[in-house]
Structure formats: structure tokens, C-alpha cells
Design a protein around this motif. Sequence first.
Motif, PDB file in Angstrom:
ATOM      1  N   VAL B 352       0.844  -1.194   0.000  1.00 42.48           N
ATOM      2  CA  VAL B 352       0.000   0.000   0.000  1.00 42.48           C
ATOM      3  C   VAL B 352       0.881   1.247   0.000  1.00 42.48           C
ATOM      4  O   VAL B 352       0.652   2.195  -0.754  1.00 42.48           O
ATOM      5  CB  VAL B 352      -0.960  -0.012   1.209  1.00 42.48           C
ATOM      6  CG1 VAL B 352      -1.669   1.326   1.355  1.00 42.48           C
ATOM      7  CG2 VAL B 352      -1.976  -1.137   1.045  1.00 42.48           C
ATOM      8  N   LYS B 353       1.915   1.222   0.817  1.00 43.22           N
ATOM      9  CA  LYS B 353       2.834   2.369   0.862  1.00 43.22           C
ATOM     10  C   LYS B 353       3.495   2.568  -0.497  1.00 43.22           C
ATOM     11  O   LYS B 353       3.634   3.692  -0.969  1.00 43.22           O
ATOM     12  CB  LYS B 353       3.903   2.155   1.928  1.00 43.22           C
ATOM     13  CG  LYS B 353       3.381   2.390   3.345  1.00 43.22           C
ATOM     14  CD  LYS B 353       4.467   2.100   4.359  1.00 43.22           C
ATOM     15  CE  LYS B 353       3.867   1.949   5.739  1.00 43.22           C
ATOM     16  NZ  LYS B 353       4.774   1.283   6.665  1.00 43.22           N
ATOM     17  N   ARG B 354       3.890   1.462  -1.108  1.00 40.36           N
ATOM     18  CA  ARG B 354       4.538   1.559  -2.421  1.00 40.36           C
ATOM     19  C   ARG B 354       3.605   2.274  -3.402  1.00 40.36           C
ATOM     20  O   ARG B 354       3.996   3.174  -4.124  1.00 40.36           O
ATOM     21  CB  ARG B 354       4.885   0.152  -2.930  1.00 40.36           C
ATOM     22  CG  ARG B 354       5.508   0.174  -4.299  1.00 40.36           C
ATOM     23  CD  ARG B 354       6.172  -1.140  -4.745  1.00 40.36           C
ATOM     24  NE  ARG B 354       5.790  -2.323  -4.050  1.00 40.36           N
ATOM     25  CZ  ARG B 354       6.635  -3.093  -3.329  1.00 40.36           C
ATOM     26  NH1 ARG B 354       7.886  -2.760  -3.219  1.00 40.36           N
ATOM     27  NH2 ARG B 354       6.185  -4.175  -2.740  1.00 40.36           N
ATOM     28  N   ARG B 355       2.334   1.893  -3.382  1.00 40.82           N
ATOM     29  CA  ARG B 355       1.413   2.480  -4.366  1.00 40.82           C
ATOM     30  C   ARG B 355       1.062   3.930  -4.025  1.00 40.82           C
ATOM     31  O   ARG B 355       0.855   4.746  -4.906  1.00 40.82           O
ATOM     32  CB  ARG B 355       0.165   1.616  -4.476  1.00 40.82           C
ATOM     33  CG  ARG B 355       0.537   0.216  -4.954  1.00 40.82           C
ATOM     34  CD  ARG B 355      -0.580  -0.495  -5.634  1.00 40.82           C
ATOM     35  NE  ARG B 355      -0.250  -1.921  -5.738  1.00 40.82           N
ATOM     36  CZ  ARG B 355      -0.994  -2.791  -6.387  1.00 40.82           C
ATOM     37  NH1 ARG B 355      -2.110  -2.420  -6.983  1.00 40.82           N
ATOM     38  NH2 ARG B 355      -0.626  -4.069  -6.444  1.00 40.82           N
ATOM     39  N   ILE B 356       1.007   4.230  -2.735  1.00 34.51           N
ATOM     40  CA  ILE B 356       0.762   5.638  -2.363  1.00 34.51           C
ATOM     41  C   ILE B 356       1.945   6.494  -2.852  1.00 34.51           C
ATOM     42  O   ILE B 356       1.760   7.592  -3.392  1.00 34.51           O
ATOM     43  CB  ILE B 356       0.569   5.785  -0.832  1.00 34.51           C
ATOM     44  CG1 ILE B 356      -0.762   5.147  -0.411  1.00 34.51           C
ATOM     45  CG2 ILE B 356       0.601   7.264  -0.417  1.00 34.51           C
ATOM     46  CD1 ILE B 356      -0.994   5.122   1.096  1.00 34.51           C
ATOM     47  N   LEU B 357       3.138   5.948  -2.699  1.00 35.44           N
ATOM     48  CA  LEU B 357       4.319   6.693  -3.155  1.00 35.44           C
ATOM     49  C   LEU B 357       4.299   6.886  -4.664  1.00 35.44           C
ATOM     50  O   LEU B 357       4.524   7.992  -5.163  1.00 35.44           O
ATOM     51  CB  LEU B 357       5.605   5.957  -2.738  1.00 35.44           C
ATOM     52  CG  LEU B 357       5.972   6.040  -1.259  1.00 35.44           C
ATOM     53  CD1 LEU B 357       7.163   5.132  -0.960  1.00 35.44           C
ATOM     54  CD2 LEU B 357       6.301   7.477  -0.867  1.00 35.44           C
ATOM     55  N   ILE B 358       4.006   5.816  -5.388  1.00 34.48           N
ATOM     56  CA  ILE B 358       3.956   5.927  -6.859  1.00 34.48           C
ATOM     57  C   ILE B 358       2.890   6.945  -7.252  1.00 34.48           C
ATOM     58  O   ILE B 358       3.117   7.828  -8.082  1.00 34.48           O
ATOM     59  CB  ILE B 358       3.636   4.556  -7.505  1.00 34.48           C
ATOM     60  CG1 ILE B 358       4.774   3.561  -7.253  1.00 34.48           C
ATOM     61  CG2 ILE B 358       3.396   4.718  -9.008  1.00 34.48           C
ATOM     62  CD1 ILE B 358       4.440   2.123  -7.667  1.00 34.48           C
ATOM     63  N   GLY B 359       1.720   6.826  -6.631  1.00 33.30           N
ATOM     64  CA  GLY B 359       0.599   7.702  -6.979  1.00 33.30           C
ATOM     65  C   GLY B 359       0.890   9.159  -6.681  1.00 33.30           C
ATOM     66  O   GLY B 359       0.563  10.048  -7.471  1.00 33.30           O
TER      67      GLY B 359
END
Lengths: 489, 485
Positions: B352-359
Motif C-alpha cells: 500500500v505504501k509503495r502504491r501511495i508513493l507511486i501515486g
Amino acid sequence: MSKEKFDYFINGEKGKYEVVIGLEVHAQVLSNSKLFSGSSTKFGADPNKQVSLIDSAFPGMLPVINEECVKQAVRTGLGLNAKINNYSVFDRKNYFYADLPQGYQISQYKNPIVGEGKVLLDMPYGSKEIGIERLHLEQDAGKSIHDMDPSSTYVDLNRSGIALMEIVSKPDLRSPDEVNVYIKKLRSIMRYLGTCDGNMQEGSLRADVNVSVRLAGDKKFGTRCEIKNVNSIKFMQMAIEYEANRQVELLEEGKQIDQETRLFDTKKNETRSMRSKEDAHDYRYFPDPDLLPLKLEQKLIEDLKKSLPELPDNKKERFIQEYGLNSYEANVLVSEKEISDYYEEVAKLSDKKLAATWMMGDLFAMLNNKGLNISNSPISAKNFAELVQSIKSGEISGRIAKEVFEIMVESGDNPKKIIESKGMKQQSDPKKLEKMINEILSKNKDKVDQYKAGKEKLFGFFVGQVMKLSGGKANPQLTNEILKKLLKG
Amino acid sequence: MSNITNQSLSEILKSIKSKKISSLELTQAYIKNIENAKKLNSFVTTTFDQALENAKKFDNKPNNEQLLSGVPLAVKDLFCTENVKTTAGSNILNNFIPSYESTVTKNLWKNGAFLLGKLNCDEFAMGSSNETSFFGNVINPVGDHLVPGGSSGGSSSALAADLTPATIGTDTGGSIRQPASFTGTVGLKPTYGLCSRWGIVAFASSLDQAGPMTKTVNDCSIMLEAMSGFDEKDSTSINKKKETYSKNLKDNIKGLKIGIPKEYRVDNMPKEIDELWEKGKKILKDLGAQLIDISLPHTKYALPTYYIVAPAEASSNLARYDGVRYGYRSQKGKDLIEMYENTRSEGFGDEVKRRILIGTYVLSSGYYDAYYLKAQKVRQLIKKDFDDSFTKVDAILTPSTPSSAFKIGEKTNDPVSMYLNDIFTVPVNLAGLPALSLPAGLDKKGYPLGLQLIGKALDEQKILNIGYAFEKNCGYKNEIKKWWS
């Protein structure tokens, strides 16, 4: 009317500085429910009593646009002579704050609902057009309360999600006075339209103020500073005054102005840096995928256009044409819808010009003294019209009228009844007046002789005696005529 | 009736309606199965007491006119359920009990079903193996070392293990179809807007869509009929007349044109997948369908496009989990910012953190045009590819996934290889189309493989019909042995 010259400049060693101002006005939309939820928008409820699951951003909650808010924005746009965009988009403005439950504000960024428009200001130096850049719809945030507890902040979400119209002006304003007139004009238009109550105490109308300065004649704008969230016209004017002088001082010292966001401290009467351009938030705007683009049918826009009430500018023209008022009078009497309604009711029943004079004189002074506004005036329009008619017909003199007016304020009574019961009717019977005057002249033979010998200022003495004897009711015009006639003889 | 739970939903419904079995007996049978299947870890929450109550209530006053009369159902834990904990597989919601019911689950209950429990899933539906859940990974009933797919991994596992007669999942990039394919079950991602998103914990709003996961195509049509429908609370919901998918289910597909997109034959695709696809084509051809080669030229950009659009929306959708109003709040931190940081650091898992960062990155000023805006443009091109193709064909046949179920832990440290698992499913979400994953065969290890039928927007009936005909002629048989009980 004589035209004054615009003269708001700040003088420095390097020359005369012009102040350039642009406003982002946040006007709360008059609607029963919020922009994307069914919660009430009523002011003054207990904290967190008007909050839906949507306003507090619970998981899985979705926004649904409130059509009434859209119509209100369109009406306002039409009132600002602006272009209504058939296609507009709601975007998310992302940032974290405790009173922003979604973690983003739904706003309109690239495609606002209303485009360019204009507002006309009546300044002492003539009429001035202020450009409107755009108007967009957005959600209000909640309120953080920092002073209830020493270690915690409390959050009230009643305001969260209420619809705001952000009305962005072009940098066309040049003085605190123009800002004053601009805000009042905007407020007046929105009140006429019924799209915003304009109540600044309750926060229904507030503004971010952009200020820059430049040497008069320069084509290029100076670097601007934005003063956030000022909630009264007086504070806006004070903030501009302070900020413009601060900027001039910097330039005079050969320093640069940093583009930044500032706060106005109302207690110290100064602006303070809040954050610099470098620290500015990156709001990561993108179209809200929970909402489809807003597409307005041309017919809806046309229908709203047709149903618009008469707005101040048109009404002013009509008042000049229809009631023979001058531009100044018309301007004052259309400034608020309630005032213009009152005036029209009075004018229908009485002398139009005299009604305007008396309204703008005694009535406004009284309301002002009592801290009232026209809608809760102790004198009804009908009674006020009767008073004006009594003066016009010569039934009472202007001086007596003032007494009647006072009694009307206290009792709310009809002027006819007051005049009747207090025997205040003007004495206009020439025979009776002549008899009275003869009596006075015979009692004051010496003065009559002196008058005849050339001491003409004694005329006033005789008038005074007539008034004294008649209890102020003698018709002044008639008194003058008869006095002159008898003194000649 | 010891093996009632082996049966399909429609068979179970027949038994209920003919009073061969009571709702209570049925519910008890599932409860027993669930209690014996704890090893699979497919449930986050069970609602047995409530389910037994509802079953008794039904038996006392049976209403057999409903689509789902007296049937207990477990649902993915992404659907908010009134007074029942809803976690989205995340620590940040591990104490969250909604006061409201999602529209889709409400629709199921209105049609006679009731809640049996909440099914495990990847955290916020972000994952393809159900390994990102705060509540631990789910095991595929096909084999104790296999992932059940994701993000609706609890749903696929529970369904394949007979722990629920049917279920629902959500599909943002393949989260229904890939786990269905990995477990030999049927999964449908409906047209975007057919099922309301109201009350579903959001992952990526423009892609999320709820859909049924079932043992048969007929079951799938029943569930879709029950759960779908216009909802004025969801602005993206499609306002159209409700369809009766199950009544209209037909197995005659003679003359239908089936598109075979060449771009779905990817490099390094296992031979078995290719063979499966050939098998599918043959079955449809033998049933009188016409196969037509088509091209969806922008397919190769779908995965990168998806991994910009979905995280961008997610980064914003997940901003509300800040510890202020509900959910997990860290007790550490001296001010608001630290409270946020600690709450979100402790509350969210790595994926989830990875995707928040990408987003967050792709929406940042200076990057927005290059990533998010470009991705939106490509998304339009992908949609146009499908639109163009659907002027020539009725449906499109592709494999559901590029492989069968992989081993637990096999791709955990290789996000890109994990993301590649969605390569055939993601384009459909970007285009907002319906797609059905059907069990079509087994690979040589005996693991299920699925084929995907993609339809025109709102053409669910047609792909269900094709699937129905396919199912009858495919001869797929689930060979799951109940090793866990």
C-alpha cells in the motif's frame, strides 16, 4: 456631480507607487444542503451536528453533486455577466489537515463552471469595470479549534462540505476604497440573486487578497503577496494598506519582494509571512474519479437567465428613468435589494423625489443610529409614504414632519393619526394666518416701524413670532407671503 | 445432505425452494466447513450467530420468490457491512465497524441472502496473491503451498473450498478474474457502473467494480442480477433498466463472432496457456461461433498505464485514513504531523505504501503531464482499440492469466513480476468493459487455468451466454481434495 480624481498612490523617493489588488472571494452558496451531501448548512448548530458520513469521509462514501448549488453558481455567473461553461470538471486538491476529512478538497481547477465576467463599480471619479477571471465551486473545510484544550485540537465538521463559490477577480483593483466598493457590489449582486447571504460575521463571505505595487506608469506587475482568509472589508482595507506600504518600503530600500502567502494579524494591524513560494503545497490536482464532468444543458442556462431578478445596475438605470433620481441617489437606493424594494413601495404612494431625499436623510440616519437595517425598520413603507405625502401636500411642514417622524419611530403609528391626535396639522388658512399676523404686528408696533425704516432682518423676528403663536404649525411659505404683504401696507 | 456444500448455488437454491433442505441446515453445513478450514485463512470475520438467526428467520417464514432465498453468503472484506467489522485487509481499519451497509451487499440481502462472514483480501485490494493482507496470506485449496490469487483471494479460496455457495469480490485490475482463474471458479467483472461502488472501500475509483465469483456461469448470472442496479448515491452508476440475466441465459451461440487479439500472445507465455487458448477457440468454433483475428494495438501499454492511474487515485483515496475520525491511530507523536506519520506508517503495509508513493509521485507538479495525463490519453487509446474491435466482433477470447497459481512467497519480493500477472485483465478495467473468467482446464501440475471473455459495455448477457455454452462443452472438473480438514 463633480468628478474627483483617483489619487491612491504611495509616495516614495523613487516615485509614486500604484497598488495593484486582485481578490479571491469565497462566497458560501445559499442552499439547504451541502455541495455533495444531504447535511444541513444552517449556521450556529452545535459542533459536529450537521455532518454526514460523506462529510466525514467514511470508507466507501461517495459525493453526489447538489443540483441547487450548481444552479446558484450559474445564477451568480449570469449576475456577473460571465460566460457559463457547459462543461466543467471537479478536481481533487490534495493536502492533509485535521479538518479536511477526505484528505482532499473537491474543487474545480482547470475547467471552472463560470468563466470571464465583469462587475461595474461606481467610484467618485466615475464608473470602473473590474474583470472577473472565473468562478468555481468547491467544498469548504471544517474548523479546527485550538483553544479549547491545552494539549489537543478539536475539530468541528459542520462546515465541512458546504458549497463555496470562489470568485476570482482580475488584478484590476487599485485602492482599498475600490476593494470596499467591489466587495459591496459583489455582495449586493449575490443578495439580489439570493445565491449568498453575504454575512461576513458568519463567514459566508471572505477573501484572499493579492497585493503588489509598481511605480505608476510601469507596465509590468510587481511581485505579489497573497493575504489569506480576511473576513471583513475593514480588515481587507487595513491589510492592503499595511501590505502595500511594506512592499514600497522594501522596494525603496532596494530589496526584493518575495512571492509568499501572508496572514493579517487584526490585533497588531500587520501582515506576517505564512509560507514562501518554495514551501507552497503541491496540491496534486487531478479530476475526481468519483464525479463525472458537469455538463450543463444550454436550456437550463437559458431558463435560469430568464428567471433572474432585476440586478442593481439595471435597477439603477430604471430608477433614474422612472423616478427621476440622480445617479447618486439611484446608486444608494439600489445598493441593497431590501432598500430598493422599500423605496419602490414608498415611491408608488408618494412623491418619488421627496421620498428619496427623506429616505436617504432621516430614515437612514435613524436606522444607522439604532443599528437596524431596512427590513426591520420601525416605520413601514406605507406609513413612510404617507409622511412624505403629508409634507408634499403642505399638510405639515418639514419641521413638524421631523417631529412626526420621531413619534412614528417610537410608536410605529400611522402619521395621519399622529398629526390628527396631536393637532400638528399645518395652519394654511390665509384668513386665519392674516388674523394672527395682524395681532402680532399690532403688538410690536415699534419693530414694525424699525423694519419699515430699513431694518429688514427683523423679518425673521416676525416669522419667529408667528411660529411661536401657531405652535410651529403656520405654513411657512404662506406666512412669508402674508407677512411681506402686510408689512408693505 | 452431507455434500450439499459441494453443489452449485442454483442447485442449492432448488433444494431450499423445494424444502429438501432448510436454510438452517445449509448454514450449519457451511459453518462446519468453515470451522474445518481455518488453515486456509480465507475468513477475517465470521458472523455465524447472525447467520443462524437469519436462517431460522427464513425457515419460519420462507420467501421462495427471491433470487437468493435463504442462502448464506460470505463476502470480500472490502464491502462495508452494517455493525460488522470491515477491514479491507488493513491494520488501519482493523477496528472499524461501519454503521452502514454497502449498496451491493444490501442488494444481496434484499434478494434473500444473509451474511456468513467477511473474506480476507489483499490490503485495500492491492495485490495479486492475497499476501499483502494484514491478516496473513490465504491459501489456495488447490494446494497448500499455492496462492489463491488476489486481491479477492479469500473469496476465491472460500468458494473453491465450499465455504460459501457463491461470493462477491471487487476487480480493479483483475482482482476477481485472476483469483477465479487460480482456483477453477467463475468470476465476472461487470461493466464499470453496473454495480454501485457506494460502501465499498475505494482503491481506484475509476477502475473499481464489484462482481460475482461462483462455481458456475448460471450462478454467476443469478448473483449479478441480485447485486447490480442503478444507485443514485454513486455518481458513476449507470441508470438503466435491470436485466434478468439468469432467466435469459442461453447456450446457443451459433453465428456469434469471437475476436482473437494477437497482442495477447505475449513473449515467454507458457505453452500450456497457449494450448488452453487453442482449446477454447476450438470449443467455441465447434459451437458455431466464428473466430476472427483482431488487433488491440495498445495492449502493451495497458499495464504501465494501469500502474499510473490506479496508484494515483489510490494515493488520494487513502488520504482519509489519517487516524483522526476512525480506524487505527498511533499513540506516538507530539503533533498532528507526527500523528499522521506514525498512524500511516504503522497502519499501512508495504505494498500500500509503495502504491501511495507511486501515486503521489505521478500526480506531483512537474510529473503530472508526463505520467498521469499521458496515462489518461493512453487509456483512451486502449478504450478505442476495444471500441473498434467491437464493431467487428461480439466478444473477445483471451487467457485470463499468463500462468497458473504460483507459490506462496514466490513473487513477494518482485513487484514487477507480481504486477505482470494482471497483464490480460488490466486492459478491461481501463476500458470499463465486462469480462468473464471461466475455468477451462488444468496445467500439467493439475492447477486450474482460466479463459477470459471480454464483452462490449453492458453486454454481460452475451458473455454469460457464451460462457454458459462453453462451460457445458468444456468438461472442466474441479479436482480439489479437501486436504485441510
